[in-house]
Design an enzyme around this catalytic site. Structure first.
Site, PDB file in Angstrom:
ATOM      1  NE  ARG A   1      -4.588   1.976  -1.855  1.00 36.88           N
ATOM      2  CZ  ARG A   1      -4.759   0.956  -1.945  1.00 36.88           C
ATOM      3  NH1 ARG A   1      -4.137   0.356  -3.105  1.00 36.88           N
ATOM      4  NH2 ARG A   1      -5.427   0.114  -1.096  1.00 36.88           N
TER       5      ARG A   1
ATOM      6  CE1 TYR B   1      -9.774 -11.222   0.632  1.00 33.93           C
ATOM      7  CE2 TYR B   1      -9.105  -8.868   1.410  1.00 33.93           C
ATOM      8  CZ  TYR B   1      -9.656 -10.374   1.379  1.00 33.93           C
ATOM      9  OH  TYR B   1      -9.895 -10.644   3.166  1.00 33.93           O
TER      10      TYR B   1
ATOM     11  CE  LYS C   1      -3.857  -0.437   2.293  1.00 33.13           C
ATOM     12  NZ  LYS C   1      -4.739  -0.392   3.488  1.00 33.13           N
TER      13      LYS C   1
ATOM     14  CG  PHE D   1      -1.136  -4.870  -2.061  1.00 33.85           C
ATOM     15  CD1 PHE D   1      -1.995  -4.690  -1.000  1.00 33.85           C
ATOM     16  CD2 PHE D   1      -0.959  -3.958  -3.177  1.00 33.85           C
ATOM     17  CE1 PHE D   1      -2.638  -3.497  -0.870  1.00 33.85           C
ATOM     18  CE2 PHE D   1      -1.660  -2.660  -2.844  1.00 33.85           C
ATOM     19  CZ  PHE D   1      -2.278  -2.416  -2.138  1.00 33.85           C
TER      20      PHE D   1
ATOM     21  CG  ASP E   1      -9.544   1.153   6.623  1.00 38.72           C
ATOM     22  OD1 ASP E   1      -9.058   0.561   7.216  1.00 38.72           O
ATOM     23  OD2 ASP E   1     -10.893   0.759   6.708  1.00 38.72           O
ATOM     24  CB  SER E   2      -8.656   0.007   0.882  1.00 36.17           C
ATOM     25  OG  SER E   2      -7.534  -0.728   0.891  1.00 36.17           O
TER      26      SER E   2
END
Length: 201
Positions: free
Chosen positions: A187, A160, A21, A158, A77-78
């Site tokens: 994102r 899922y 991330k 990265f 936050d995802s």
């Protein structure tokens, strides 16, 4: 229209210990000449994420990092929301991978939970919060829609990514060139909103 606070510094804390991330956000920020430092590199503690939605958790992380480092901080936050699972794993996406945050395990558990249900639609949601040490925050939320596929495919990205096929494509995020993913991901959607509000004059 609400006036947004503009980011006018040269260093931004990325409030995450997730290297994938941090790398992705750093790449998205690179064109704006912003130096990024991760919370992990600064050994900042990870706050308890006890919000009940993505934005609440993003704000918790960004504020904790901004106040600890006394610099503006950006947090993400995802997670993955699966229609057949009533939006699970959602804000608990990383926790489905157990203590080690093993996303191969997480994807296996999600696939098993979907079982033989015909509806395999899903979406990724990303909340981004930019926070300042004085407690001010700006938050934005983006989404990308698609379907869950099995077995997993690809080693790009990265989380899922290897079993999510975005609408209009036949390949997973895990098989997609990162540049292409950056242009269309959840994102990227949230990021475009952030840049327009807080970075562009």
């Amino acid at each position: 229209m609400t006036d947004h606070r503009h980011f006018d510094g040269d260093t931004l804390i990325i409030a995450s210990h997730n290297k994938g991330k941090v790398r992705e956000i750093g790449e998205l920020l690179a064109p704006f000449g912003v130096k990024t430092v991760s919370a992990g590199d600064l050994d900042l503690p990870e706050p308890v994420e006890d919000g009940d939605n993505f934005i609440a958790n993003a704000e918790i992380k960004a504020l904790a990092a901004a106040k600890a480092a006394n610099l503006p901080a950006l947090s993400d936050d995802s997670g993955l929301e699966v229609s057949a699972l009533d939006g699970e794993p959602g804000i608990y996406s990383a926790r489905w991978g157990g203590p080690e945050k093993d996303f191969t395990l997480a994807m296996t558990k999600v696939n098993e939970a979907i079982g033989d249900k015909e509806d395999r639609t899903a979406n990724f949601t990303c909340a981004l919060t930019l926070a300042w040490p004085d407690g001010h925050t700006e938050s934005f939320e983006g989404k990308v829609f698609g379907n869950i596929t099995w077995p997993m495919r690809g080693d790009q990205g990265f989380g899922y990514d290897p079993f999510f096929i975005p609408d209009g494509f036949k390949i997973t995020f895990g098989e997609m060139d990162p540049t292409q993913k950056h242009a269309m991901s959840h994102r990227a959607d949230a990021f475009k909103q952030l840049i327009a509000a807080c970075f562009q004059k």
